[in-house]
Write an enzyme that holds these catalytic residues in place. Sequence first.
Site, short mmCIF file in Angstrom:
data_model
loop_
_atom_site.label_atom_id
_atom_site.label_comp_id
_atom_site.label_asym_id
_atom_site.label_seq_id
_atom_site.Cartn_x
_atom_site.Cartn_y
_atom_site.Cartn_z
N GLY A 251 0.82 -1.21 0.00
CA GLY A 251 0.00 0.00 0.00
C GLY A 251 0.85 1.26 0.00
O GLY A 251 0.81 2.03 -0.93
N ASN A 647 8.18 -7.90 17.28
CA ASN A 647 8.64 -9.03 16.48
C ASN A 647 9.85 -8.57 15.66
O ASN A 647 9.72 -7.82 14.70
CB ASN A 647 7.52 -9.51 15.56
N GLN A 654 10.33 -4.50 7.82
CA GLN A 654 9.63 -3.27 7.49
C GLN A 654 10.57 -2.06 7.49
O GLN A 654 10.45 -1.17 6.65
CB GLN A 654 8.48 -3.03 8.48
N GLY A 719 6.41 1.76 10.59
CA GLY A 719 6.18 1.56 9.17
C GLY A 719 6.80 2.63 8.29
O GLY A 719 7.05 2.41 7.12
N GLU A 720 7.01 3.80 8.86
CA GLU A 720 7.43 4.92 8.01
C GLU A 720 8.82 5.44 8.33
O GLU A 720 9.47 6.02 7.48
CB GLU A 720 6.40 6.05 8.13
#
Lengths: 753, 166, 329
Positions: A251, A647, A654, A719-720
């Site tokens: 995404g 994790n 990521q 995530g970023e």
Amino acid sequence: MTQDSPAGGTNGKYVGRPIARIDGPAKTSGQARFAAEYSYPDLAYAALVYSTIARGRILSMETAAAKAVDGVVAVLTHENAPPMKPAGKLSPFDVSSIAISTSVNYLATDEVHWNGQPIAVVVAETHEAAQYAASLVTATYQHWHAKVDFASEVPNAIPDKGIPFMTGKADKGDAMAALATSPFTVDLEFSTPQYNHNALEPHATTAVWDGDKLTVHEGTQSLTGVQGQLAKRFGIPKDNVRVLSPFVGGGFGGKARPWAGTLLAVLAARATGRPVRLTLTREGVYHTVGGRTASTQRVALGAGTDGQLASIVHTSVSRTGYVGGMPERITEVSHETYAAPNIYLQQSSMKLDLVSNTFMRAPGEAIGSFGLESAIDELAWDMGMDPIQLRMANEPDRGPVSGKVFAHRHLREAYAVGAERFGWDQRELRAGAMRDGRWLVGMGVATAHHTAMQLTSSVTVRLNADGTVVVRCAMQEMGMGAPTVQTQIVADELGVPLEAVRVEYGDTDLPWGAPAFGSVQTASVTAAVLAACTKLKQSVLTLARKQPASPFKGRKLPELDTRDAGLFFGTRGQSYVEILNAAGRNHVEVAYKPNMPAFLARTVRDVGWRPKAATGAQFCEVRVDADTGEVRVSRWLGVFDVGTVINARTAESQLRGGIIMGIGMALTERTLIDHRSGRIINPSLSEYHIPVHADVPHIDVQYLNKPEPNSPLGLLGLGEIGITGVPAAIANAVRHATGKRVLDLPITLDKVL
Amino acid sequence: MTEIQIKLNGSVERIDVDPWVSLLDLLRETLKITGPKKGCDQGACGACTVLADGRRINACLALAVAYDGSEITTIEGVSHPIQEAFIHRDGFQCGYCTPGQICSALGMLGEYQAGMPSAVTEAGEVPAGKPSPEEIRERMSGNLCRCGAYNGIIMAIQDVAGTENR
Amino acid sequence: MKPFTYLKPHDIEAAIPAGTPPGTKYLGGGTNLVDLMREGIEQPDHLVDITGLHLDGIEELPDGSLRIGAAVRNSTLAAHPKVRKGYRVLSEALLSGASGQLRNMATVGGNLLQRTRCPYFYSDAAACNKRQPGSGCDALDGFNRSCAVLGVSDSCIAAHPSDMCVALSALDAVVHVQGPGGTREIPLTELHRLPGDTPNIENTLEAGELVTAVVLPPPLSARSTYRKVRDRASYAFALASVAAALEIEDDKVTRIRLALGGVGTKPWRAYEAERLLLGGPADEQAYRRAAEAELAAATVRAGNAFKVTLAEATIVAVLRDLSKAGAGS
């Protein structure tokens, strides 16, 4: 700790361990099914026709040739399509309005707003017939003047008023005066092009109507966003729309909102009375889904002879579309990175006749950190200082603009760990001094920074009498490992084995879950999961205590241990199976629903008082071909403070993914928009160069693993942050290798040659 | 319509196809074999990689009619330690490119064993034994992964290199 | 994609009449043609598949030359021991192109005839004389970073995309074709046409003519190599590329072959540079002078002016590497 802020503890049997993804077997065997892979009897295929001008009015459309193609069911244009309701307006007071991608009411208007806007939909019995027929639809236009060229509109950009909670504005002290009197200054203009997400799965929608009930298979980062938009646009209650998205093929912000393809698939299904699948071509994704805005930035820094910053000036220009999008908060990074008595930050934007801009991984910070972190590096060159030393000399202990004390900041440690591990002391101080055969070698660093946000979620947790646990939440999985980490958390919270837990997600029939953007999903869902698990254990304890011989008489939950699939007080305890069986129950289920007013109050308080951020130090080594200027990244280390790592395996992946996207941003990626026509002319994966295997070295990822005190389980989103600082680290390494400061991304060989 | 016959993952299929149907669309839409993915439909991403008579190809650029009589292996027909290695090394995130990466890796390892060189192979023969990470990166560069699971993919392939007896 | 018929004949005698009528195209691996058909750029009514014509052999001829069938796959050719040993530049050029999958599909004949990757050629909303004769050229004042600087015209500046052809050009390869009028041989350097006023006509093949083979003269004693410069480390078209063979005796250039890719509207044999180098000193100064002389004919646009510097630098780097590696071995 309030009910809305359950920063619960954990036994830690699974949390923190590198558990393999629970969906691994499905994804490695071809069994994972994506949105375009659900078949229905009588399924028809749709294809889009795109405008070939940027602005104007459709005078006529020629559809006869398309209709004559064997197998064509319908050709829908503004002349014959059933109406959709208007998009509505983006509003800070209406959370669901964030799902509006453009204001265009497709096929209800003859007006063209950008080059590539869908102007017709062809529905056919086969994919091939739909595509071919779509290629035969032509239009004539009345041309209107269009503004499509970012660069030439920069001088006309208008200062932004500021976006609630996301301001990039600041005016502390007198930054201009301090700049003028500083012994050392840099004053640089940066520019970056439009970038596109390029998730490997093109946007696809399978839409099925049953009366006024709608089922949609759609790869999305926001199930409820799609549900809400479709309900609104098609005038049906939200509960009539079911969105299914168990697997999302990437995404990165591009699937945060439903775009034209989603709406038009549903419209085509309604118009034809058939289940319809619309898979965008790769070109179609470029034409109909927005990308990251192009930008310019000015970063000016003034420092004393000791390296202390006296002034930070950071201004920027971004663009939206006339039909939607948001100004990008590029200068926000300068709110939080360096201490300085005088800071001036201002963002401006313009509107263009292009498809709306949209979120792309670390909006604002990905671009802003390129400017700020390149400028501080250049200042270090001017001062003859080590760039890490200069950064540390200006490391703030409180928000440089807000003045609020950081609850959590460990950037000094990240740099210390990184410098040691990367061998920063091997870096020659002079530019161009390191060489390996034909390659000039350079080393660079940059700070990574991403503001942490948290939303909220609803969740149910059900404990069955056989000891299995089912967690239900309409969250999204697009590769982050969301169900895997929630499985770990629940297993720990309830003291059950991993295998006993099943997490259901990706379906709007489940309790409302946070969207997967802004790096918020894991923290948001975790908070709800922790609260629900506590509630569940309380219910189980209450049940247990009702039994005559209960070992828990008079005991309260905080006194008990949760382990071995049961509750224990010292050595005495009972398994969940025993408790439920003794109570004659086949399950216990609890629901957690957030208290919205309390949540919003806390959010406002946190944003204002306790800014939370993930930070990190990016280290890289590049090689520049001495003859041709080709730049290749040869080594990478990222040291991150992302709070607790649940994790290590999925977190590392990521973070690496963010770094790799940053390598593409720095070196090879660029969406080419023709300055005359506004058409994207490289709408393909062969001409828009995302990094390939050969561009990516082994990436060393380290984290400090220090829990953030105010976050659920101490976690900050990750995530970023990986992409932030990456382009600057590379530009800084290129500066070290060659002596050249490249201010304009991507750093292609022609800028280094 | 032309009738073609392919041996798909071990079983013989006879299908009528129009010449304009790609092998990828035949698999995904007609035969419901959706492991091979459509990422670009123009040979630029590798998500559609399948093995045709043991050689890796992009099914999106293959006309199905031209593959009459071929033996086609998709991820659905793969049962190999590499799948476990991908899980162990976390060689994927979203999973969309994964079937193509795995089929490509199997084809690539076969090419390596057969002594076929790559752009980074030095003068002389392809060295025996496991391919180096640099060789694997170059040879796998036709398979894009936007999530950026490249490191895991390379490690997974290294883990199983030398075991690819299909 | 427009509907079409498909025929897969089993001998050339059947293929050529089938491939001669207007609207017919020969199909090899399809890696370029199928893409162009899907884009609507190519719209044939009939396809004649040539992969059943037994054109997939590689054989050494009595005079030591190498005959390569037109249907040989790029990966097979690149790995062939005779090519690896005697025509290193060709193997390297092939391996620098596309991806493993595409090389497994693409044929020699198809690679010879692949069409430009100019973004405006691919954009149906743009003016392109190659795609639609007479419509104009949006690349001239648009994004032309990838476009050619040699052999350009006012009608077209599209770069030729093939790596293989650059190596074949340097090797003096000869293309064997068969058509309704019989067989003929075309030197590779004369197969592709400069754009002139008709950029839509890209080669000198007649209607129905089928490439059956490419013949390489016996191997050169000179060491040869191919260097490709591009934005990604792999899987990208050339910004500039150099195919070169160099032999040095007593510090003099005794044999030189030089061809350029990424900078020409056709595979660019650098005759001028060769002429200057042959018999002259084998040093960097001479290499640079020759490179500059070759590029003196360049016509640049705003976005591709760097290609002159890049091509010169790459030529020098390649020749330097070949001399260092002991050219002549």
